[in-house]
Scaffold this motif. Structure first.
Motif, short mmCIF file in Angstrom:
data_model
loop_
_atom_site.label_atom_id
_atom_site.label_comp_id
_atom_site.label_asym_id
_atom_site.label_seq_id
_atom_site.Cartn_x
_atom_site.Cartn_y
_atom_site.Cartn_z
N ARG A 26 11.58 -6.85 6.72
CA ARG A 26 12.99 -7.25 6.70
C ARG A 26 13.72 -6.24 5.83
NH1 ARG A 26 9.53 -9.75 3.75
NH2 ARG A 26 9.89 -10.13 1.54
N GLY A 27 15.03 -6.30 5.83
CA GLY A 27 15.79 -5.35 5.02
C GLY A 27 15.51 -5.55 3.54
N ASP B 284 0.15 4.34 -2.47
CA ASP B 284 0.22 5.79 -2.25
C ASP B 284 0.99 6.45 -3.39
OD1 ASP B 284 0.81 5.47 1.33
OD2 ASP B 284 -1.02 5.33 0.14
N GLY C 149 6.63 1.08 3.50
CA GLY C 149 6.25 1.93 4.64
C GLY C 149 6.17 1.08 5.89
N ASN D 6 0.82 -1.23 0.00
CA ASN D 6 0.00 0.00 0.00
C ASN D 6 0.84 1.26 0.00
OD1 ASN D 6 -2.27 -1.51 -0.11
ND2 ASN D 6 -2.62 -1.50 2.10
N ASN D 7 2.09 1.16 0.44
CA ASN D 7 2.98 2.33 0.31
C ASN D 7 3.16 2.63 -1.17
OD1 ASN D 7 6.19 3.47 0.65
ND2 ASN D 7 4.67 4.13 2.14
N ASP E 263 5.51 8.17 4.00
CA ASP E 263 5.31 7.58 5.33
C ASP E 263 6.62 7.33 6.06
OD1 ASP E 263 3.13 5.04 6.75
OD2 ASP E 263 3.37 7.16 7.20
N1 LIG Z 1 -1.68 5.35 7.32
C1 LIG Z 1 -2.76 5.27 6.53
O1 LIG Z 1 -3.81 5.72 6.84
C2 LIG Z 1 -2.62 4.58 5.24
C3 LIG Z 1 -1.41 4.00 4.94
N2 LIG Z 1 -1.19 3.49 3.74
C4 LIG Z 1 0.10 3.13 3.29
O2 LIG Z 1 0.23 1.76 3.50
C5 LIG Z 1 1.53 1.49 4.00
C6 LIG Z 1 1.51 0.15 4.64
O3 LIG Z 1 1.15 -0.70 3.59
P1 LIG Z 1 1.51 -2.26 3.65
O4 LIG Z 1 0.98 -2.86 2.41
O5 LIG Z 1 1.07 -2.80 4.96
O6 LIG Z 1 3.09 -2.31 3.69
P2 LIG Z 1 4.18 -1.75 2.71
O7 LIG Z 1 3.55 -1.06 1.57
O8 LIG Z 1 5.13 -1.04 3.56
O9 LIG Z 1 4.91 -3.09 2.13
C7 LIG Z 1 4.47 -4.33 2.44
C8 LIG Z 1 4.72 -5.19 1.22
O10 LIG Z 1 6.12 -5.25 0.96
C9 LIG Z 1 6.55 -6.62 1.09
N3 LIG Z 1 7.83 -6.54 1.77
C10 LIG Z 1 8.07 -6.27 3.06
N4 LIG Z 1 9.40 -6.20 3.27
C11 LIG Z 1 9.99 -6.44 2.07
C12 LIG Z 1 11.33 -6.46 1.62
N5 LIG Z 1 12.34 -6.21 2.46
N6 LIG Z 1 11.59 -6.73 0.32
C13 LIG Z 1 10.56 -6.97 -0.53
N7 LIG Z 1 9.24 -6.94 -0.18
C14 LIG Z 1 8.99 -6.67 1.11
C15 LIG Z 1 5.47 -7.31 1.85
O11 LIG Z 1 5.37 -8.64 1.42
P3 LIG Z 1 6.00 -9.83 2.29
O12 LIG Z 1 4.84 -10.69 2.58
O13 LIG Z 1 7.02 -10.43 1.37
O14 LIG Z 1 6.62 -9.26 3.52
C16 LIG Z 1 4.25 -6.56 1.42
O15 LIG Z 1 3.85 -7.03 0.16
C17 LIG Z 1 1.77 2.65 4.89
O16 LIG Z 1 3.14 2.83 5.16
C18 LIG Z 1 1.21 3.80 4.06
O17 LIG Z 1 2.16 4.30 3.18
C19 LIG Z 1 -2.27 3.29 2.80
O18 LIG Z 1 -2.22 4.38 1.93
C20 LIG Z 1 -3.61 3.30 3.47
C21 LIG Z 1 -3.76 4.52 4.34
#
Ligand SMILES: NC(=O)C1=CN([C@@H]2O[C@H](COP(=O)(O)OP(=O)(O)OC[C@H]3O[C@@H](n4cnc5c(N)ncnc54)[C@H](OP(=O)(O)O)[C@@H]3O)[C@@H](O)[C@H]2O)[C@H](O)CC1
Ligand SMILES: [K+]
Length: 440
Positions: A120-121, A58, A115, A54-55, A144
């Motif tokens: 993990r890194g 955004d 976000g 979701n980051n 974020d």
């Molecule tokens: N605060 C609000 O009101 C809102 C926040 N929003 C934004 O949403 C993010 C949080 O979103 P989320 O989907 O939970 O998390 P991220 O976007 O930070 O990333 C999670 C995905 O990334 C994968 N992941 C995690 N670590 C890694 C890595 N090191 N390498 C590769 N991929 C990674 C993870 O998958 P895994 O299962 O493999 O861990 C997820 O797919 C918040 O920060 C705000 O920016 C929304 O806009 C809603 C409103």
């Protein structure tokens, strides 16, 4: 006005409880990010990096709104969207989407890779590419959190480029006010995206101090009794800081006269702590190995600030229960008294407050103030030049004065930390602790 601070989990709960749906929250986040970025960077051509979550969502939204603002925007995706929300945002972006690995740099880099969901890194290649693109950019804006930062602990899980601006959505996260992440966020803007973030965790803000009553006298303005020890300079700094912080009467009990103390600070050979007029006892600065002075202070029912050497003499945190105490340890003193507590610095501070029943000022470049009832204040960034001898003594004096002026313990500690940081800003980079007192 204090800014709320939420952990990643609390953020998700707040998002779920929000009166608007998540897609609207994401659109608001995108709007806020685009507005902050274009205010900050003008119409600099932008490259928006979108992650799978979701980051990244955004990011797709922000790209759309940046185009509406006339900014030349390119989008590069690290991976296909992994959430419905992000996929919908991705589909609303009508422009081309480049591959992250080969996307060319741009003057403005908008980091929407990860976000609060980072677990993990980043993979080395991803982190290296992110840092390279940031190095080529004139300005870096993080959505974020800068990608690579762990939201709740402030840890850096993989090399993170320093952002010039971070736009926090809905609430600050602990990482925005904990080292080392705090040093990577650049300017921090909180974007209100329609989330009611009610929380006991918040960023310290300018306090409202107790007014000086028209019929005040020196006792009603607060009597601080400081106990001198083996190093009188430290207690002199603390006592002077207490006087400069509005205590009506500062008294130092000392075995020998302390040279250089302002004449308005009373020196006495008699540590009569049963004096009911005492508003706050201060023990610790320059105390040395004199455990009986701490024991003496603990026999009094008066509120007390326990700092520096006195913390090392406490022994069992349970001794502080019921003492109406404010403890002001730095990291070493904290570990020595409370041991190696699990969790983030925030969780450690709260655990120590709950264990001891005292308000804990867990000092550092990221100072926290924890109350036994779960309230937690995070200090805004303070000048690095506070890291010099005697500044801790000054802080303990400020807090003792505010406590003696009638502020409750947690509020007095929060206000003292906030005022200590602002006085350091006024005193400037060449300050020594004596200048800090003068700048109060
Ligand atoms: N605060 C609000 O009101 C809102 C926040 N929003 C934004 O949403 C993010 C949080 O979103 P989320 O989907 O939970 O998390 P991220 O976007 O930070 O990333 C999670 C995905 O990334 C994968 N992941 C995690 N670590 C890694 C890595 N090191 N390498 C590769 N991929 C990674 C993870 O998958 P895994 O299962 O493999 O861990 C997820 O797919 C918040 O920060 C705000 O920016 C929304 O806009 C809603 C409103
Ligand atoms: K980010």
């Amino acid at each position: 006005m204090t800014r709320p601070i939420l952990t990643a989990a609390a953020m998700r709960d707040a998002e779920a409880a929000a009166p608007v749906d998540l897609a609207t929250l994401m659109e608001q986040a995108g709007q806020s990010l685009a507005e902050a970025a274009s205010r900050f960077a003008g119409s600099m051509p932008a490259l928006v990096l979108c992650g799978p979550g979701n980051n990244g969502g955004d990011g797709y939204e922000a790209a759309r709104f940046l185009v509406e603002r006339g900014v030349a925007v390119r989008v590069a995706a690290l991976a296909e969207p992994a959430t419905d929300l992000a996929r919908a945002a991705h589909n609303r972006w009508t422009g081309p989407i480049e591959a992250f690995d080969t996307a060319a740099p741009a003057p403005l880099l908008v980091d929407c890779l990860f976000g609060t969901g980072l677990k993990r890194g980043l993979e080395d290649a991803v982190s290296q590419r992110l840092c390279a693109l940031a190095g080529e950019a004139n300005l870096v804006v993080a959505a974020d959190l800068p990608s690579g930062v762990e939201a709740d602990s402030g840890a850096i899980l993989s090399p993170v480029p320093a952002a010039d601006l971070t736009v926090a959505f809905g609430a600050l996260k602990p990482a925005h006010r904990l080292m080392p992440a705090m040093a990577r966020t650049g300017r921090l803007v909180l974007a209100d995206i329609g989330i009611a973030a009610s929380t006991d965790w918040f960023e310290l803000a300018e306090p409202v101090l107790p007014p000086i009553a028209a019929d005040a006298h020196k006792y009603s303005r607060g009597l601080v009794h400081a106990l001198a020890g083996t190093m009188p300079g430290a207690i002199a700094l603390a006592a002077s800081a207490a006087a400069r912080s509005g205590a009506g009467y500062v008294r130092v009990s000392t075995g020998a006269p302390i040279a250089g103390l302002p004449l308005s600070i009373v020196q006495t050979g008699d540590a009569k702590l049963s004096d009911p007029r005492i508003g706050c006892i201060l023990v610790g600065p320059g105390l040395g190995e004199l455990p009986h002075f701490l024991t003496l202070a603990l026999t009094s029912r008066a509120p007390k600030v326990i700092d520096a050497d006195a913390i090392a003499l406490v022994g069992d945190p349970e001794r502080l229960r019921g003492q109406d105490a404010i403890l002001t340890p730095h990291a070493g003193e904290f570990a020595k008294l409370f041991g190696d507590l699990p969790g983030t610095k925030a969780e450690q501070a709260l655990a120590a407050a709950a264990h001891s029943g005292a308000v804990i000022v867990f000092k550092g470049p990221d100072t926290l103030v924890a109350a036994p009832d779960g309230r937690l204040g995070f200090a805004p960034p303070a000048p690095a030049w506070l890291a010099s001898a005697g500044t801790g003594d000054v802080l303990s004096g400020i807090i003792a004065a505010l406590r003696a002026r009638g502020m409750p313990a947690f509020e007095a500690a929060c206000a003292g930390v906030w005022r200590h940081g602002r006085a350091a800003e006024r005193a400037g980079p060449s300050m020594i602790a004596d200048d800090l007192v003068a700048a109060l």
